[in-house]
Design a protein around this motif. Structure first.
Motif, mmCIF file in Angstrom:
data_model
loop_
_atom_site.group_PDB
_atom_site.id
_atom_site.type_symbol
_atom_site.label_atom_id
_atom_site.label_comp_id
_atom_site.label_asym_id
_atom_site.label_seq_id
_atom_site.Cartn_x
_atom_site.Cartn_y
_atom_site.Cartn_z
ATOM 1 N N GLY A 267 0.631 -1.180 0.018
ATOM 2 C CA GLY A 267 -0.162 -0.063 -0.088
ATOM 3 C C GLY A 267 0.843 1.246 0.025
ATOM 4 N N ALA A 268 0.254 2.344 0.330
ATOM 5 C CA ALA A 268 0.843 3.789 0.357
ATOM 6 C C ALA A 268 2.150 3.770 1.368
ATOM 7 N N SER A 269 2.130 2.817 2.256
ATOM 8 C CA SER A 269 3.138 3.053 3.175
ATOM 9 C C SER A 269 4.579 2.601 2.486
ATOM 10 N N ALA A 270 4.678 2.082 1.410
ATOM 11 C CA ALA A 270 5.739 1.552 0.698
ATOM 12 C C ALA A 270 5.769 2.622 -0.419
ATOM 13 N N ALA A 271 5.452 4.041 -0.307
ATOM 14 C CA ALA A 271 5.497 5.060 -1.469
ATOM 15 C C ALA A 271 6.629 5.107 -1.911
ATOM 16 N N ALA A 272 7.848 5.345 -1.036
ATOM 17 C CA ALA A 272 9.343 5.689 -1.677
ATOM 18 C C ALA A 272 9.854 4.447 -2.295
ATOM 19 N N THR A 273 9.591 3.135 -2.109
ATOM 20 C CA THR A 273 9.907 2.257 -2.926
ATOM 21 C C THR A 273 9.239 1.932 -3.921
ATOM 22 N N LEU A 274 7.924 2.205 -4.058
ATOM 23 C CA LEU A 274 7.300 2.085 -5.473
ATOM 24 C C LEU A 274 7.919 3.107 -6.323
ATOM 25 N N GLN A 275 8.032 4.515 -5.908
ATOM 26 C CA GLN A 275 8.466 5.409 -6.793
ATOM 27 C C GLN A 275 10.002 5.205 -7.311
ATOM 28 N N LEU A 276 10.808 4.485 -6.403
ATOM 29 C CA LEU A 276 12.136 4.001 -6.761
ATOM 30 C C LEU A 276 12.101 2.932 -7.754
ATOM 31 N N LEU A 277 11.387 2.145 -7.602
ATOM 32 C CA LEU A 277 11.267 0.912 -8.555
ATOM 33 C C LEU A 277 10.727 1.404 -9.977
ATOM 34 N N MET A 278 10.023 2.400 -9.826
ATOM 35 C CA MET A 278 9.207 2.985 -11.367
ATOM 36 C C MET A 278 10.480 3.754 -11.940
ATOM 37 N N ARG A 279 11.173 4.522 -11.026
ATOM 38 C CA ARG A 279 12.167 5.255 -11.843
ATOM 39 C C ARG A 279 13.215 4.379 -12.304
ATOM 40 N N ALA A 280 13.610 3.073 -11.807
ATOM 41 C CA ALA A 280 14.400 2.138 -12.134
ATOM 42 C C ALA A 280 13.870 1.355 -13.320
ATOM 43 N N HIS A 288 0.620 -11.132 -12.333
ATOM 44 C CA HIS A 288 0.970 -12.430 -11.490
ATOM 45 C C HIS A 288 0.322 -13.536 -12.082
ATOM 46 N N GLU A 289 0.161 -14.500 -11.573
ATOM 47 C CA GLU A 289 -0.432 -16.033 -11.929
ATOM 48 C C GLU A 289 -1.941 -15.743 -12.099
ATOM 49 N N ASN A 290 -2.402 -14.997 -11.129
ATOM 50 C CA ASN A 290 -3.870 -14.733 -10.957
ATOM 51 C C ASN A 290 -4.259 -13.704 -11.794
ATOM 52 N N GLY A 291 -3.505 -13.368 -12.728
ATOM 53 C CA GLY A 291 -3.893 -12.216 -13.801
ATOM 54 C C GLY A 291 -3.753 -10.657 -13.312
ATOM 55 N N SER A 292 -3.332 -10.569 -12.266
ATOM 56 C CA SER A 292 -3.412 -9.130 -11.453
ATOM 57 C C SER A 292 -1.942 -8.533 -11.762
ATOM 58 N N THR A 293 -1.920 -7.271 -12.046
ATOM 59 C CA THR A 293 -0.677 -6.473 -12.183
ATOM 60 C C THR A 293 -0.459 -5.642 -10.976
ATOM 61 N N ALA A 294 0.595 -5.136 -10.708
ATOM 62 C CA ALA A 294 1.013 -4.398 -9.552
ATOM 63 C C ALA A 294 -0.060 -3.231 -9.115
ATOM 64 N N LEU A 295 -0.632 -2.635 -10.330
ATOM 65 C CA LEU A 295 -1.737 -1.500 -10.193
ATOM 66 C C LEU A 295 -2.874 -2.178 -9.256
ATOM 67 N N GLU A 296 -3.165 -3.378 -9.669
ATOM 68 C CA GLU A 296 -4.299 -3.792 -9.141
ATOM 69 C C GLU A 296 -4.003 -4.551 -7.783
ATOM 70 N N MET A 297 -2.855 -4.667 -7.489
ATOM 71 C CA MET A 297 -2.785 -5.439 -5.947
ATOM 72 C C MET A 297 -2.642 -4.524 -4.853
ATOM 73 N N GLY A 298 -2.671 -3.118 -5.034
ATOM 74 C CA GLY A 298 -2.412 -2.499 -3.731
ATOM 75 C C GLY A 298 -3.717 -1.765 -3.651
ATOM 76 N N ASP A 299 -3.889 -0.954 -2.702
ATOM 77 C CA ASP A 299 -4.828 0.204 -2.376
ATOM 78 C C ASP A 299 -4.903 1.076 -3.452
ATOM 79 N N LYS A 300 -6.102 2.107 -3.288
ATOM 80 C CA LYS A 300 -6.223 3.018 -4.463
ATOM 81 C C LYS A 300 -5.178 4.152 -4.102
#
Length: 375
Positions: A267-280, A288-300
């Motif tokens: 969720g949003a508590s990992a905001a710094a890491t989410l932004q870092l991974l996107m910059r990378a 994922h195997e269940n068909g979900s992307t990262a966009l669909e795995m977290g909260d809004k």
């Protein structure tokens, strides 16, 4: 200038003017390219020349779009391993430059500071950090610099770290301890593990305990997982990415977890890491195997962070227009951004970004490195 004139130019002052002109790393490459030049640009001459250089270019601060956060690293390491931060650790910003695309500049500045006779501690500590980032040639060079300084000035607390780095080249690193340091948010431990030979792509324990046949952690995925509850998670993720961990590497197993998915699920508590991974360059389209992307795995909130980071990356990437004259997107842009859905509004923004990038490149041309200090 002919080869004879060039050699005379180098021989006249033991290579100091050459080092002053093109920097320590450029001078070393010049020396290694010709056996005739090597005697005048030997290690000792290079060290002496580098120690007399002063920086005359613009003072640059670490890029906010880089992988490493200087202040966060210093804060995390200060209490746990102060021996790794001699001279207040201000020189860590040179590693940040290297991670954000200014490698030659960062190496030259670091070498010029570490080459001074009183900088044995700095050179030794920087050698450990360079090894942790996978820059073994630079680490070896810095270790030689520390040995050439007055040994009495090297802190006894640094010798175990150097010994650990040397032994790491001869033994298999303890991967269980490596993952324990990641999950505990022990930044100094992760640095020493990497310097000692830990693999940034190592396979860790099972993600779901008790399920023997399921997925297993990777170091970057583990760092992403803890970023939801520990602020050191983003720092460790940056260290691993700077050490060339693959940002989109899926976990060993059937599910296909990526580090971005693990961070998004926090969720949003990992905001710094989410932004870092996107910059990378993380790809938000991987499923994922269940068909979900990262966009669909977290909260809004996490989804909003990912969308904003994705859109910012698109606007800041003139490379998405492809090489001049081709009219085709590059492979990098195809792997990172959605294709064929830009629309008129985004197309106009990309065009502006391309012109801005071209102007910035033109302004930065002709930047100097070093000049010899006045005696």
């Amino acid at each position: 200038m002919g080869a004879g004139a060039l050699y005379g130019f180098i021989e006249a002052d033991a290579g100091q003017r050459v080092v002053a002109f093109c920097g320590p790393s450029g001078a070393m490459r010049l020396a290694m390219s010709s056996s005739a030049l090597l005697p005048s640009l030997c290690f000792e001459n290079l060290r002496v020349a580098a120690a007399k250089l002063v920086w005359t270019g613009p003072r640059r601060e670490p890029s906010s779009s880089g992988l490493l956060d200087v202040e966060a690293m210093r804060e995390a390491v200060t209490t746990a391993a102060p021996q790794l931060l001699p001279a207040d650790g201000t020189w860590l910003r040179y590693f940040c430059w290297m991670s954000s695309g200014h490698s030659v500049e960062g190496v030259d500045r670091l070498v010029s500071e570490a080459a001074r006779p009183e900088s044995a501690d700095l050179a030794a500590a920087a050698s450990v950090w360079a090894a942790a980032f996978g820059k073994q040639a630079l680490a070896d060079f810095l270790e030689r610099l520390s040995a050439s300084c007055e040994t009495s000035r090297m802190s006894a607390a640094l010798r175990p770290a150097l010994r650990l780095r040397r032994e790491g080249r001869e033994r298999h690193a303890d991967e269980d301890e490596f993952f324990s340091h990641i999950f505990d948010g022990h930044v100094a431990g992760v640095i020493l593990d990497l310097a000692g030979g830990a693999d940034v792509e190592a396979t860790g324990p099972a993600i779901h305990q008790g399920d023997v046949g399921c997925c297993r952690w990777t170091p970057l995925a583990a760092a992403a997982e803890i970023s939801g509850r520990r602020k050191q998670g983003a720092v460790i993720a940056g260290l691993l990415l700077a050490a060339r961990a693959r940002v989109d590497r899926k976990c060993p197993g059937p599910c296909g977890w990526t580090p971005l998915m693990r961070a998004a699920s926090c969720g949003a508590s990992a905001a710094a890491t989410l932004q870092l991974l996107m910059r990378a360059g993380a790809d938000v389209r991987i499923r994922h195997e269940n068909g979900s992307t990262a966009l669909e795995m977290g909260d809004k909130a996490a989804a909003r962070i990912l969308r904003e980071a994705r859109d910012s990356r698109m606007l800041a990437a003139p490379a998405s227009a492809g090489p001049k004259g081709t009219g085709r997107p590059t492979a990098e842009s195809q792997g990172s951004f959605s294709r064929g859905r830009a629309g008129p509004r985004n197309a106009l923004a990309l065009a502006h970004a391309g012109r801005a990038g071209h102007g910035a490149k033109a302004k930065s041309a002709g930047r100097g490195y070093f000049q010899k200090a006045q005696t």
